[in-house]
Design a protein around this motif. Structure first.
Motif, PDB file in Angstrom:
ATOM      1  N   ASP A 195      13.043  21.593   1.356  1.00  0.00           N
ATOM      2  CA  ASP A 195      13.533  22.736   2.122  1.00  0.00           C
ATOM      3  C   ASP A 195      12.387  23.566   2.667  1.00  0.00           C
ATOM      4  OD1 ASP A 195      15.808  22.949  -0.473  1.00  0.00           O
ATOM      5  OD2 ASP A 195      16.338  22.456   1.579  1.00  0.00           O
ATOM      6  N   GLU A 196      11.295  23.658   1.895  1.00  0.00           N
ATOM      7  CA  GLU A 196      10.253  24.606   2.282  1.00  0.00           C
ATOM      8  C   GLU A 196       8.989  23.950   2.801  1.00  0.00           C
ATOM      9  OE1 GLU A 196      11.424  27.408  -1.519  1.00  0.00           O
ATOM     10  OE2 GLU A 196       9.735  26.045  -1.552  1.00  0.00           O
ATOM     11  N   ALA A 197       8.881  22.640   2.613  1.00  0.00           N
ATOM     12  CA  ALA A 197       7.598  22.001   2.907  1.00  0.00           C
ATOM     13  C   ALA A 197       7.267  22.065   4.378  1.00  0.00           C
ATOM     14  CB  ALA A 197       7.647  20.552   2.454  1.00  0.00           C
ATOM     15  N   ASP A 198       5.980  22.154   4.665  1.00  0.00           N
ATOM     16  CA  ASP A 198       5.536  22.126   6.052  1.00  0.00           C
ATOM     17  C   ASP A 198       5.477  20.690   6.559  1.00  0.00           C
ATOM     18  OD1 ASP A 198       3.153  24.850   5.759  1.00  0.00           O
ATOM     19  OD2 ASP A 198       5.212  24.810   6.488  1.00  0.00           O
ATOM     20  N   ILE A 199       5.070  19.793   5.653  1.00  0.00           N
ATOM     21  CA  ILE A 199       4.964  18.386   6.043  1.00  0.00           C
ATOM     22  C   ILE A 199       5.900  17.570   5.163  1.00  0.00           C
ATOM     23  CG2 ILE A 199       3.450  16.435   6.439  1.00  0.00           C
ATOM     24  CD1 ILE A 199       1.112  18.261   6.316  1.00  0.00           C
ATOM     25  N   ILE A 200       6.670  16.714   5.794  1.00  0.00           N
ATOM     26  CA  ILE A 200       7.551  15.851   5.016  1.00  0.00           C
ATOM     27  C   ILE A 200       7.288  14.397   5.359  1.00  0.00           C
ATOM     28  CG2 ILE A 200       9.934  15.173   4.645  1.00  0.00           C
ATOM     29  CD1 ILE A 200      10.736  17.985   4.818  1.00  0.00           C
ATOM     30  N   PHE A 201       7.108  13.596   4.319  1.00  0.00           N
ATOM     31  CA  PHE A 201       7.008  12.145   4.495  1.00  0.00           C
ATOM     32  C   PHE A 201       8.360  11.581   4.102  1.00  0.00           C
ATOM     33  CE2 PHE A 201       2.921  12.860   5.444  1.00  0.00           C
ATOM     34  CZ  PHE A 201       1.876  12.189   4.806  1.00  0.00           C
ATOM     35  N   CYS A 202       9.063  10.985   5.062  1.00  0.00           N
ATOM     36  CA  CYS A 202      10.368  10.457   4.732  1.00  0.00           C
ATOM     37  C   CYS A 202      10.332   8.941   4.722  1.00  0.00           C
ATOM     38  CB  CYS A 202      11.403  10.946   5.733  1.00  0.00           C
ATOM     39  SG  CYS A 202      13.045  10.380   5.336  1.00  0.00           S
ATOM     40  N   GLY A 203      10.898   8.341   3.687  1.00  0.00           N
ATOM     41  CA  GLY A 203      10.890   6.892   3.600  1.00  0.00           C
ATOM     42  C   GLY A 203      12.270   6.317   3.840  1.00  0.00           C
ATOM     43  N   GLY A 204      12.306   5.189   4.528  1.00  0.00           N
ATOM     44  CA  GLY A 204      13.580   4.545   4.788  1.00  0.00           C
ATOM     45  C   GLY A 204      13.566   3.116   4.311  1.00  0.00           C
ATOM     46  N   LEU A 205      14.558   2.373   4.788  1.00  0.00           N
ATOM     47  CA  LEU A 205      14.719   0.996   4.350  1.00  0.00           C
ATOM     48  C   LEU A 205      13.501   0.145   4.679  1.00  0.00           C
ATOM     49  CD1 LEU A 205      17.218   0.180   2.934  1.00  0.00           C
ATOM     50  CD2 LEU A 205      18.071  -0.861   5.013  1.00  0.00           C
ATOM     51  N   GLY A 206      12.775   0.511   5.706  1.00  0.00           N
ATOM     52  CA  GLY A 206      11.617  -0.251   6.138  1.00  0.00           C
ATOM     53  C   GLY A 206      10.495  -0.307   5.116  1.00  0.00           C
ATOM     54  N   LEU A 207      10.564   0.551   4.097  1.00  0.00           N
ATOM     55  CA  LEU A 207       9.515   0.508   3.080  1.00  0.00           C
ATOM     56  C   LEU A 207       9.665  -0.719   2.199  1.00  0.00           C
ATOM     57  CD1 LEU A 207       9.185   4.211   1.931  1.00  0.00           C
ATOM     58  CD2 LEU A 207       7.517   2.843   3.131  1.00  0.00           C
ATOM     59  N   GLY A 208      10.851  -1.310   2.250  1.00  0.00           N
ATOM     60  CA  GLY A 208      11.000  -2.611   1.606  1.00  0.00           C
ATOM     61  C   GLY A 208      11.357  -2.625   0.138  1.00  0.00           C
ATOM     62  N   SER A 209      10.815  -1.694  -0.623  1.00  0.00           N
ATOM     63  CA  SER A 209      11.075  -1.771  -2.057  1.00  0.00           C
ATOM     64  C   SER A 209      10.757  -0.441  -2.700  1.00  0.00           C
ATOM     65  CB  SER A 209      10.189  -2.833  -2.692  1.00  0.00           C
ATOM     66  OG  SER A 209       8.834  -2.405  -2.577  1.00  0.00           O
ATOM     67  N   LYS A 210      11.073  -0.349  -3.973  1.00  0.00           N
ATOM     68  CA  LYS A 210      10.771   0.873  -4.704  1.00  0.00           C
ATOM     69  C   LYS A 210       9.261   1.094  -4.750  1.00  0.00           C
ATOM     70  CE  LYS A 210      12.553   3.459  -8.502  1.00  0.00           C
ATOM     71  NZ  LYS A 210      13.536   3.556  -9.522  1.00  0.00           N
ATOM     72  N   ASP A 211       8.521  -0.013  -4.817  1.00  0.00           N
ATOM     73  CA  ASP A 211       7.071   0.115  -4.840  1.00  0.00           C
ATOM     74  C   ASP A 211       6.563   0.716  -3.544  1.00  0.00           C
ATOM     75  OD1 ASP A 211       6.800  -2.976  -6.635  1.00  0.00           O
ATOM     76  OD2 ASP A 211       6.721  -0.901  -7.354  1.00  0.00           O
ATOM     77  N   GLY A 212       7.166   0.274  -2.458  1.00  0.00           N
ATOM     78  CA  GLY A 212       6.780   0.839  -1.168  1.00  0.00           C
ATOM     79  C   GLY A 212       6.978   2.336  -1.183  1.00  0.00           C
ATOM     80  N   PHE A 213       8.076   2.759  -1.799  1.00  0.00           N
ATOM     81  CA  PHE A 213       8.353   4.178  -1.880  1.00  0.00           C
ATOM     82  C   PHE A 213       7.322   4.897  -2.730  1.00  0.00           C
ATOM     83  CE2 PHE A 213      11.824   6.233   0.088  1.00  0.00           C
ATOM     84  CZ  PHE A 213      11.743   7.532  -0.375  1.00  0.00           C
ATOM     85  N   LYS A 214       6.934   4.226  -3.803  1.00  0.00           N
ATOM     86  CA  LYS A 214       5.951   4.849  -4.689  1.00  0.00           C
ATOM     87  C   LYS A 214       4.639   5.071  -3.951  1.00  0.00           C
ATOM     88  CE  LYS A 214       7.265   4.962  -9.246  1.00  0.00           C
ATOM     89  NZ  LYS A 214       8.618   4.554  -9.191  1.00  0.00           N
ATOM     90  N   MET A 215       4.301   4.139  -3.092  1.00  0.00           N
ATOM     91  CA  MET A 215       3.060   4.297  -2.315  1.00  0.00           C
ATOM     92  C   MET A 215       3.180   5.524  -1.412  1.00  0.00           C
ATOM     93  SD  MET A 215       0.413   2.100  -0.659  1.00  0.00           S
ATOM     94  CE  MET A 215       0.808   0.857   0.520  1.00  0.00           C
ATOM     95  N   LEU A 216       4.360   5.700  -0.868  1.00  0.00           N
ATOM     96  CA  LEU A 216       4.589   6.853  -0.002  1.00  0.00           C
ATOM     97  C   LEU A 216       4.425   8.138  -0.788  1.00  0.00           C
ATOM     98  CD1 LEU A 216       5.661   7.765   2.818  1.00  0.00           C
ATOM     99  CD2 LEU A 216       7.887   7.931   1.764  1.00  0.00           C
TER     100      LEU A 216
END
Lengths: 396, 652, 279
Positions: free
Chosen positions: A279-300
């Protein structure tokens, strides 16, 4: 005592004053306007509309001559060897006001060790139409506290009598501004989302109240300087280049009889990035299906942590269990308005787009050139998400 | 457990009626009545089910106030005394389960659904857009009849135990027609100025108030924007609402939009319309009046509902289709089980699609709709004879079967040849106007995770031996279907819809689509191509009389709006004859004149689908109980796959 | 000499406040008045210290007579004293005049520790704490999450800022402004009882009447309006034709960006550009 005088000889009973009075303080008795002191707030809107000059104000002598106050000041914090971007938003707005009042802009920079970099300041502020720079170097300061800084600014105000003083609404700014105003015994408005100049050259300070649903316009007609703190990320940054030799730079060293004896910072804890809510962040990194896996998300998440960005997810990613539902961005999750939104492997289902379309800047990375999000991004990158994450990781 | 949705589950009072939460079941025609408009037992169970599910307020309705006010003879006539006994049962049962209930009354006016349309009571004589029929300008006597019909019906409602009355000045009905400058060109006291056009509604409301007294709330369903250029807009609706409020004629406003001519899609929004699109309408209204406002418009999620309440855009949340699809939405939301809510996807096929044909209301995801007595909440009986059931195929049918059978206590072993579940749903959801079909998959997958008695084997194309080796009591074949392009129509660049949706085709610019079936698939593929391939030029050829003839007209509206914005041309009445030397030869089905296409980049053939059912035939005679469900039985729609699965699972 | 003074404010429950669209005045009928939630948190912290260190907690408010309801609320939660500063001449005070008046009463009562909410939910200025601090010439700490320690006239607090937290030690006397915390608040009881309230008027505090109320307020509200830029995602301009309005709704109010930059492959320049943006 009744400071409003309605000249019955001049009053024609035209009722224009009644129409503008939002406090219902005027009524017509025997065909002439009469003011109800209980309700009147001395805002003078009626005086401004009366074509017959029938309304006047008993001049309240404050011991100050308002017209002798000139200049628009912006107070700048230089605490961590940098100037936050948002200060330039305030200066840009000051430029707009300056166009109308025809008064010059002065920035007061409060910091430590400013001597060496004083030329840099000239260069920086030449881009923003600032004709006067005052460097206040607090050479022996340990921590910047509002109590000390207020005293410094107070001294400058008493000496130089600006008409308007603007603060940025950082946490520090918001606790500094009222302290200064109270010291000077003048009016202050917090958290302004718009500033304008009225026809009679007063600063109109506009701000939300009652939880943001009602907008109030405020003026400070009899006192100077007029002070306001400005909400960050509302005003646009606009450049106004002037030649560096038109700029006056003044450098001053100050030794403060600091409040350090009474108040001290013992330690500083950095915010755990996991605490940053989307809600408050200035920068948001959003991950979607393209990250491929939970690990991909962890990298994000790892990358986001490095730069203090909050992490968000699309519905698809949440459904797959890669992210918690509290990170869901979309119509049935959160609607966000960060400064910068990064979509990594987000295709852009409409529910998600609706949730993030108000981001000031949208950067989307997806290997599918047909992903809908690419159409609404400011920067669209067609490429492999993992490649980009790796490379960003290496550089940061 | 703390309250997840603080505002949504807070109490609210409309006049003296206390509602246990902010969720409202919006009024709609159910076609559950008998052919002569007598309310049936099915209605009683229908509304009781939603009360059981925890809704705060039910507004049942679209009740006609007189014979002349019935849109169709299956609409219930609330002025007829014979409705009171059944209505009383409905109100009593609904009250028993803690919900309150209002009744909505209307006069059809110029909107009639019987064909040929007759006696379209209207303020002026015009050609009514949706039917192309001339309306009848009613005289003073008929106006009085309308007024007194409202009065009588409202009395009947109160006598039947309803807690309040709602008057329809919404997307259809005579009252809105009088209010609308498009319909009303009268020059007497009921036409012309704003006050005159509002007069009939005002007089009706006054009469109702006089007839039922001051203690009962009277509200209106108000169309906020006709979305017609000579109709009225949001500002006008707000002006009308303020006028009624100032004259103390109403106690709440239930928001609605659109009319039955050019803007059907605004009144019952299909999938392509974003969730909660009309929030700005109720929000704008709320800024100008202090009466309670009910929001509407594809609100199918408690998070969304709570946000709308927090934004102060409405006081109450209206859900119609969501509660049709999952009547237990309030209960589930209250205990925080948001993922367990089966969300309405606005496919239009089950509910609106059926009622438009005067068939009893259904829902493709909820087979219990209209049959709540037998299939409703708590009617699922646990099995006394636990069986081991092998389900071949993890598509919609297989998943639904597994859900219900597992709930009943059977042991399920599911085999799916892909590495993911969902079967054809995974391709279907790529089509823009069907994109929310992924929700069906999400819901079913979520259900399956809950049960320990389901074993899921992905990536396994199971054979007869494998199945028998597990020693099942029951075998369910749910292996779906596949597309088939007859040999004579195969050219070098011929593709099926599956290939297109999977991205396995050489698109090119000049695309020919042949749609044999005139159902969702044809125009769906065209829409997909338009959405993702910016330069495509589509020539759509079909033997039907227009493109997508069999598609539900609300979805068709959306499709046409989209397709005609891009490079899309339709050639109807043409069958495909043959493909020779890469040339496509079509023939007009009436004149038999040939039409040849020489140059094109891709040819998409949409037509033949065949069941994949070899296992079924192989296993015959080898299994104790063997069944086939879904497309494996015969290629049909998602709804029928779910129905097959549900019925079978309940009976095993 | 008071131990802990908690400044509280009675505010309307802002979610229900409406603007009269005709007169442009705030409509408060039927809107309940509550204690400013931030002040409630300040009170909780004070009561926590009371329990731990056996201190007296006094609640103080400035307002019309009705404001005693929030004082009773504080008493019901465990405050020991309640002070109401009320006077017709105080009406119309802005933050400067209010802080001045409160400071005058606090000075008269004697003070060591002053708590208040970071801001009020109606005006949300956050000015009162620092302004009182200035008038009494004492240090302030704002944006406080909680009190960590209190002993020997020194208070240790956790202050929240944009980057994280500062742990700050302050020598008393000082004024502290509290944020709302995630803690669940104990509920108090509002009542109109007058017996436990000590009432002060303008003549009881040492202050020139020209420096308080409307006369003593440098700022004036000249206009109030409803915020037209509310958060719901779709706003449809009524001046468009019907078809255009429907089109906007179909798109979800989302417009393609005309001046977007498209990169078809990743290279180092893009990476550096992205990094620049992040910083």
């Amino acid at each position: 005592m009744n400071p409003i005088i309605i000249d019955k000889g001049k009053c024609t009973g035209c009722k224009k004053c009644l129409e503008v009075c939002i406090y219902n303080a005027l009524e017509i008795i025997d065909k002439k306007a009469v003011v109800n002191i209980e309700k009147c707030t001395l805002c003078r809107l009626c005086m401004n509309v009366c074509k017959f000059n029938a309304i006047s104000f008993f001049n309240i002598d404050q011991g100050k001559e308002i017209t002798s106050y000139k200049g628009i000041w912006v107070i700048i914090e230089y605490f961590n060897n940098n100037i936050k971007n948002s200060f330039f938003q305030v200066i840009s707005k000051a430029n707009e006001l300056s166009e109308i009042t025809k008064e010059e802009i002065t920035v007061i920079i409060i910091g430590k060790g400013l001597k060496q970099i004083s030329n840099n300041f000239k260069k920086i502020f030449s881009e923003y139409g600032v004709k006067n720079i005052k460097l206040i170097d607090c050479i022996n300061i340990i921590n910047f506290f509002p109590e000390d800084i207020a005293r410094i600014i107070f001294d400058e105000i008493i000496l130089y009598k600006p008409s308007i003083v603007l603060f940025l609404g950082t946490n520090f700014g918001r606790s500094l501004a009222p302290r200064v105003a109270s010291k000077v015994r003048t009016g202050i408005t917090a958290d302004c989302t718009e500033l304008k100049i009225s026809d009679d050259n007063n600063l109109i300070q506009i701000r939300p109240t009652y939880g943001g649903r009602i907008i109030a316009s405020i003026i400070c007609p009899f006192y100077r300087p007029q002070m306001a703190s400005v909400r960050p990320n509302i005003f646009e940054i606009k450049k106004n280049r002037i030649s560096m030799d038109k700029i006056n730079l003044e450098y001053k060293e100050v030794e403060i009889d600091s409040i350090e004896k009474i108040k001290r910072v013992i330690s500083t804890l950095k915010k755990d990035s996991k605490d940053i809510s989307i809600d408050e962040a200035d920068i948001i990194f959003c991950g979607g299906l393209g990250l491929g896996s939970k690990d991909g998300f962890k990298m994000l998440e790892y990358l986001a942590n490095k730069v203090n960005a909050a992490v968000g997810a699309t519905r698809a990613a949440v459904d797959k269990g890669w992210a918690d539902a509290s990170k869901l961005i979309g119509q049935t999750g959160k609607i966000i308005r960060p400064k910068i939104y990064f979509g990594f492997g987000v295709s852009g289902a409409i529910h998600h787009l609706i949730g993030m379309k108000n981001s000031k800047k949208i950067i989307a990375i997806n290997k599918d050139p047909r992903a809908p999000i690419l159409k609404i991004a400011n920067i669209a990158i067609i490429g492999d998400v993992h490649d980009i994450l790796c490379r960003l990781n290496n550089e940061l | 457990m703390s309250n997840y949705f603080e505002k949504l589950f807070s109490e609210f009072k409309i006049k003296n009626v206390l509602l246990r939460n902010r969720i409202v079941f919006l009024p709609h025609y159910t076609a559950l009545a008998t052919m002569d408009g007598t309310p049936s037992e099915k209605e009683i169970y229908y509304y009781t089910e939603r009360a059981k599910g925890g809704v705060g307020l039910i507004i049942s309705g679209n009740y006609a106030v007189s014979k002349s006010g019935q849109m169709h003879r299956t609409f219930i006539n609330a002025s007829d005394q014979k409705v009171i006994p059944v209505f009383s049962k409905i109100t009593k049962r609904v009250h028993n389960y803690g919900s309150k209930i209002f009744g909505q009354i209307t006069h059809a006016g110029p909107t009639k659904m019987e064909k040929p349309q007759s006696d379209l009571w209207s303020p002026s004589q015009i050609i009514e857009g949706s039917s192309g029929t001339h309306t009848m300008k009613i005289d003073e006597e008929e106006i009085n009849e309308v007024k007194h019909a409202f009065e009588k019906s409202s009395k009947n409602l109160i006598e039947s135990g309803f807690d309040g009355v709602e008057v329809k000045i919404a997307h259809d009905g005579i009252l809105r027609a009088f209010l609308s400058p498009h319909y009303n060109k009268r020059e007497d006291k009921y036409g012309g100025s704003f006050e005159n056009r509002a007069r009939l509604s005002v007089e009706v409301l006054k009469l109702i108030r006089k007839s039922i007294g001051f203690e009962y709330p009277i509200g209106i369903r108000l169309c906020m924007d006709e979305f017609e250029d000579d109709g009225y807009k949001l500002e006008d609706a707000i002006r009308f609402a303020k006028y009624l409020e100032q004259n103390q004629l109403i106690d709440y406003i239930n928001v609605d939009a659109g009319t039955t001519w050019l803007s059907y899609i605004m009144q019952i929004p299909p999938m392509s319309i974003p969730l909660g699109y009309s929030e700005y309408m109720s929000a704008s209204l709320k800024r100008h009046i202090s009466l309670p406002v009910i929001a509407f418009g594809r609100i199918n999620d408690p998070v969304q509902a709570e946000m709308i309440l927090q934004n102060e855009s409405a006081d109450l949340i209206g859900m119609a289709r969501q509660l049709i699809c999952d009547p237990e939405t309030p209960k589930k939301a209250k205990k925080g089980d948001v993922d367990g809510i089966r969300k309405c996807i606005a496919c239009m096929d089950g509910c609106v699609g059926q009622c438009i044909q005067f068939q009893p209301i259904r829902c493709i995801q909820n087979p219990a709709v209209g049959k709540e007595k037998f299939f409703g909440i708590n009617k699922l009986k646990k099995t006394s004879n636990r069986k081991r059931i092998v389900v071949v195929g993890g598509g919609v049918a297989g998943l639904k079967f597994s859900e219900i059978a597992a709930k009943r206590g059977h042991e399920i072993v599911l085999y799916e040849k892909n590495n993911f579940l969902g079967g054809q749903l995974n391709l279907l959801k790529k089509i823009p106007f069907r994109n929310e079909f992924s929700e069906i998959l999400r819901y079913l997958e979520f259900q399956l995770v809950k049960y320990k008695n389901i074993e899921i084997n992905l990536g396994f194309e199971v054979k007869k031996e494998n199945i028998l080796a597990v020693n099942p009591d029951v075998i369910i074949i749910a292996t779906g279907s596949q597309r088939y392009i007859p040999q004579e129509f195969q050219a070098l660049n011929t593709y099926s819809s599956i290939e297109v949706l999977s991205g396995e085709w050489n698109e090119g610019k000049n695309i020919i689509i042949y749609d044999k079936l005139a159902k969702n698939e044809g125009l769906g593929v065209a829409e997909y191509i338009t959405e993702y391939y910016d330069n495509a030029k589509i020539t759509f050829i079909t033997p039907a009389n227009n493109a997508g003839e069999d598609i539900n007209f609300l979805n068709l509206d959306i499709l046409y709006r989209k397709l005609f914005e891009s490079n899309f041309k339709c050639i109807p009445y043409h069958e495909i004859l043959k493909v020779k030397d890469e040339k496509l030869i079509f023939v007009n089905k009436y004149s038999r004149r040939e039409f040849i296409i020489n140059k094109y980049d891709s040819f998409i053939y949409i037509g033949d689908i065949i069941s994949v059912d070899n296992l079924f035939w192989e296993l015959k005679g080898n299994a104790k109980e063997l069944y086939r469900i879904g497309d494996a039985k015969a290629p049909r729609l998602v709804e029928l796959a779910i129905n097959d699965a549900d019925n079978l699972a309940r009976s095993i | 000499m008071e131990d802990i003074i908690v400044c509280v404010k009675q505010v309307p429950n802002t979610t229900k406040v409406k603007l009269d669209p005709v007169n442009h005045t705030i409509l408060r009928e039927g809107v309940e008045s509550i204690i400013n939630p931030f002040d409630d948190f300040a009170l909780e912290e004070a009561l926590f210290l009371k329990k731990k260190f056996n201190l007296k907690v006094s609640a103080l408010t400035m307002g019309p007579n009705q404001a005693l309801e929030v004082l009773n609320y504080c008493l019901s939660k465990g405050a020991d004293e309640a002070y109401l500063l009320t006077d017709k001449k105080l009406a119309g005070s802005d933050t400067l005049a209010t802080a001045r008046s409160l400071a005058a009463l606090i000075k008269k009562l004697g003070y060591k520790v002053i708590f208040c909410g970071q801001e009020s939910i109606d005006s949300s200025t956050g000015h009162i704490g620092p302004s009182i601090g200035e008038f009494l010439n004492i240090p302030q700490v704002t944006h406080i999450e909680k009190i960590l320690n209190y002993e020997n006239e020194v208070v240790k607090v956790k202050e929240k800022n944009e980057f994280g937290y500062n742990i700050i030690k302050v020598k008393l006397p000082a004024i502290f402004s509290f944020l709302k915390s995630k803690k669940k608040l104990k509920r108090g009881i509002y009542s109109k009882d007058t017996k436990n309230i000590k009432v002060f008027s303008l003549k009881d505090i040492d202050i020139d009447e020209n420096l308080v109320g409307l006369m003593g307020s440098p700022t004036r509200v000249v206009k109030i309006d409803v915020d037209d830029t509310i958060d719901y995602f779709l706003k449809v301009d009524s001046n468009l034709t019907a078809i255009e309005r429907i089109k906007i709704i179909l798109k979800g109010g989302i417009e393609e960006k005309k001046d977007r930059l498209v990169y078809k492959e990743i290279n180092n320049t893009i990476i550096s550009k992205l990094i620049q943006i992040i910083k």
